[in-house]
Write an enzyme that holds these catalytic residues in place. Structure first.
Site, PDB file in Angstrom:
ATOM      1  N   ARG A 239      -3.669   9.620 -13.162  1.00  0.00           N
ATOM      2  CA  ARG A 239      -3.730   8.585 -12.097  1.00  0.00           C
ATOM      3  C   ARG A 239      -4.897   7.571 -12.398  1.00  0.00           C
ATOM      4  O   ARG A 239      -5.482   7.110 -11.562  1.00  0.00           O
ATOM      5  CB  ARG A 239      -3.412   8.586 -10.528  1.00  0.00           C
TER       6      ARG A 239
ATOM      7  N   SER B 233       3.521   7.635  -3.964  1.00  0.00           N
ATOM      8  CA  SER B 233       2.581   8.643  -3.430  1.00  0.00           C
ATOM      9  C   SER B 233       1.449   7.722  -3.105  1.00  0.00           C
ATOM     10  O   SER B 233       0.780   6.895  -3.890  1.00  0.00           O
ATOM     11  CB  SER B 233       1.976   9.401  -4.832  1.00  0.00           C
TER      12      SER B 233
ATOM     13  N   GLU C 223      -4.108   6.390  -3.811  1.00  0.00           N
ATOM     14  CA  GLU C 223      -3.790   6.105  -5.061  1.00  0.00           C
ATOM     15  C   GLU C 223      -3.413   4.746  -5.309  1.00  0.00           C
ATOM     16  O   GLU C 223      -4.113   4.153  -6.264  1.00  0.00           O
ATOM     17  CB  GLU C 223      -2.248   6.635  -5.448  1.00  0.00           C
TER      18      GLU C 223
HETATM   19  N1  EPU Z   1       5.460  19.302  -0.732  1.00  0.00           N
HETATM   20  C1  EPU Z   1       5.552  19.729   0.460  1.00  0.00           C
HETATM   21  N2  EPU Z   1       5.663  18.903   1.456  1.00  0.00           N
HETATM   22  C2  EPU Z   1       6.122  17.270   1.352  1.00  0.00           C
HETATM   23  C3  EPU Z   1       5.931  17.044  -0.101  1.00  0.00           C
HETATM   24  C4  EPU Z   1       5.631  17.971  -1.198  1.00  0.00           C
HETATM   25  O1  EPU Z   1       5.118  20.840   0.875  1.00  0.00           O
HETATM   26  O2  EPU Z   1       6.223  16.665   2.034  1.00  0.00           O
HETATM   27  C5  EPU Z   1       5.144  20.112  -1.691  1.00  0.00           C
HETATM   28  C6  EPU Z   1       6.550  20.314  -2.424  1.00  0.00           C
HETATM   29  O3  EPU Z   1       7.550  21.390  -1.931  1.00  0.00           O
HETATM   30  C7  EPU Z   1       5.905  20.884  -3.703  1.00  0.00           C
HETATM   31  C8  EPU Z   1       4.806  20.262  -4.083  1.00  0.00           C
HETATM   32  O4  EPU Z   1       4.226  19.616  -2.748  1.00  0.00           O
HETATM   33  O5  EPU Z   1       5.749  22.236  -3.904  1.00  0.00           O
HETATM   34  C9  EPU Z   1       4.907  18.954  -4.975  1.00  0.00           C
HETATM   35  O6  EPU Z   1       5.757  18.274  -4.560  1.00  0.00           O
HETATM   36  P1  EPU Z   1       6.809  17.118  -5.570  1.00  0.00           P
HETATM   37  O7  EPU Z   1       7.229  17.956  -6.984  1.00  0.00           O
HETATM   38  O8  EPU Z   1       7.603  16.266  -4.830  1.00  0.00           O
HETATM   39  O9  EPU Z   1       5.555  16.050  -6.128  1.00  0.00           O
HETATM   40  P2  EPU Z   1       4.296  15.426  -5.341  1.00  0.00           P
HETATM   41  O10 EPU Z   1       2.933  16.245  -5.921  1.00  0.00           O
HETATM   42  O11 EPU Z   1       4.595  15.274  -4.196  1.00  0.00           O
HETATM   43  C10 EPU Z   1       3.752  14.023  -7.836  1.00  0.00           C
HETATM   44  C11 EPU Z   1       3.467  12.663  -8.109  1.00  0.00           C
HETATM   45  C12 EPU Z   1       4.741  11.787  -8.061  1.00  0.00           C
HETATM   46  C13 EPU Z   1       5.688  12.343  -9.016  1.00  0.00           C
HETATM   47  C14 EPU Z   1       5.982  13.830  -8.521  1.00  0.00           C
HETATM   48  C15 EPU Z   1       6.865  14.383  -9.626  1.00  0.00           C
HETATM   49  C16 EPU Z   1       1.146  12.441  -7.530  1.00  0.00           C
HETATM   50  C17 EPU Z   1       0.232  11.839  -6.397  1.00  0.00           C
HETATM   51  N3  EPU Z   1       2.489  12.279  -7.216  1.00  0.00           N
HETATM   52  O12 EPU Z   1       4.083  14.049  -6.434  1.00  0.00           O
HETATM   53  O13 EPU Z   1       4.225  10.595  -8.456  1.00  0.00           O
HETATM   54  O14 EPU Z   1       6.835  11.614  -9.150  1.00  0.00           O
HETATM   55  O15 EPU Z   1       4.757  14.482  -8.591  1.00  0.00           O
HETATM   56  O16 EPU Z   1       6.368  14.613 -10.949  1.00  0.00           O
HETATM   57  O17 EPU Z   1       0.655  12.768  -8.401  1.00  0.00           O
HETATM   58  C18 EPU Z   1       3.514   8.724  -7.684  1.00  0.00           C
HETATM   59  O18 EPU Z   1       2.522   8.682  -8.325  1.00  0.00           O
HETATM   60  O19 EPU Z   1       3.635   7.216  -6.916  1.00  0.00           O
HETATM   61  C19 EPU Z   1       4.697   9.243  -7.639  1.00  0.00           C
HETATM   62  C20 EPU Z   1       5.469   9.254  -6.906  1.00  0.00           C
END
Ligand code: EPU
Length: 339
Positions: free
Chosen positions: A166, A239, A335
């Site tokens: 990012r 995010s 972010e």
């Molecule tokens: N999780 C929780 N609680 C929550 C949200 C997430 O426990 O409320 C846990 C999930 O269970 C999972 C882990 O966190 O084990 C990761 O969650 P997820 O796969 O939904 O991805 P994220 O880390 O929350 C990142 C990116 C997203 C992208 C997704 C999929 C960042 C800051 N965010 O989210 O990007 O779509 O992975 O690759 O890196 C963005 O940058 O705006 C964005 C949406």
């Protein structure tokens, strides 16, 4: 075309948080000449030029005493094709997801995992957008930007953009370069990335054994729509925090205290933690104060239920940061770009 400039314009339609602030001057640039005109106008008026794209990674915290320029240039083209690798170029103002669909319709693979990300092509390199195991740096072939100091055009290679998680040169050196068009190296051959999270499982549920790039795109659209609120229905900027990188020792200590900690070891020895997990564990998921809140399905996403101001959203973000720091000893970095 010639630049059309308006005064005292509401930016509510131009930021996906749906925050109401006003710009002293506002214009849309459809080509390089209009970008130059905007630069000249801002300089003649002695006010800054503030460029926005789709406004999907922005938190506006007050009226903007500047010329706000929305990039609205359009154009998609194939620049080269050796039968396997295809070079495509898109103008900065092209909306991202329709551009991804266009590449898929051309039979080109590479952008399918980045389906349904809001925003524009020109903003994508700023924060090296990424999702489901792919970042734009993986398919990036170069971009053309205007130097706002000299008005000259310059091409940037992959290395020169210095992409990180990012992050890019353009995010660090904010405002110096105006991104005009971006090039991508796509492929006629399939090389799919299905290992991140629920992608492979979703395809299996849909009964698809040998997915095409379009199948992957559709699966990703369905996963995203379940978890991430549609900005047209509920204001948000995706995010709100980055997933933090912490030393292995801290991750190990936290794992001792919380067996279900979500942590991804990195090549450099650090560990990336899921910020969504930390925020949920701290009790913020679904929290609402006035119209500012934390999404009930994804704790990493702050939402505007209607009339939240940028400062109220920022205040909520800072309370979350302080709480997560106190409970887990982890600093969360925001972010979106703050204006
Ligand atoms: N999780 C929780 N609680 C929550 C949200 C997430 O426990 O409320 C846990 C999930 O269970 C999972 C882990 O966190 O084990 C990761 O969650 P997820 O796969 O939904 O991805 P994220 O880390 O929350 C990142 C990116 C997203 C992208 C997704 C999929 C960042 C800051 N965010 O989210 O990007 O779509 O992975 O690759 O890196 C963005 O940058 O705006 C964005 C949406």
């Amino acid at each position: 075309m010639s630049l059309v400039v308006s005064e005292n314009v509401s930016l509510k339609p131009f930021n996906t948080f749906g925050v109401e602030v006003r710009a002293r001057l506002f214009a849309e640039a459809h080509d390089d000449a209009e970008v130059r005109e905007a630069l000249a106008l801002a300089s003649a008026r002695g006010i800054p030029l503030q460029v926005i794209g789709g406004g999907s990674n922005l938190l506006l915290t007050g009226d903007i005493d500047a010329l706000v320029l929305r990039m609205a240039s359009r154009g998609l083209r194939l620049l080269g094709d050796d039968g396997e690798q295809v070079l495509v170029e898109a103008e900065a103002g092209e909306p991202w997801h329709p551009f991804v669909l266009w590449t898929l319709e051309q039979g080109l693979a590479g952008l399918e995992n980045l389906s349904l990300i809001p925003g524009t092509v020109g903003a994508a390199p700023m924060q090296n957008i990424g999702a489901y195991g792919v970042e734009i740096k993986d398919v990036f072939a170069g971009l053309t930007a205007m130097d706002r100091l000299s008005g000259e055009l310059r091409d940037f290679s992959l290395e020169e953009c210095a992409f990180g998680y990012r992050d890019s040169l353009f995010k660090r050196d904010v405002g110096r370069w105006l991104i005009l068009r971006v090039r991508f190296k796509l492929s006629r051959a399939l090389s799919l990335h299905l290992d991140y999270g629920p992608v492979r499982q979703r395809l299996r549920e849909q009964g698809i054994d040998a997915p095409t790039a379009l199948d992957v795109s559709r699966a990703i659209c369905s996963i995203r729509s379940e978890k991430l609120p549609d900005p047209a229905q509920l204001g948000n900027a995706g995010s709100f925090f980055k997933n933090p990188l912490v030393p292995a020792g801290l991750a190990e200590r936290l794992r001792g205290e919380h067996a279900d900690l979500v942590a991804y070891p990195q090549a450099d020895g650090q560990v990336k933690l899921a910020a969504g997990w930390l925020i949920e564990r701290a009790g913020w998921k679904g929290f609402r104060d006035g119209d500012a809140g934390v999404h009930r399905l994804q704790a990493l996403v702050l939402v505007n239920y209607g009339a939240a101001t940028g400062l109220q959203l920022l205040d909520l973000a800072q309370r979350i940061q302080a709480d997560v720091a106190e409970r887990f000893g982890v600093a969360l970095e925001m972010e979106p770009n703050l204006l």
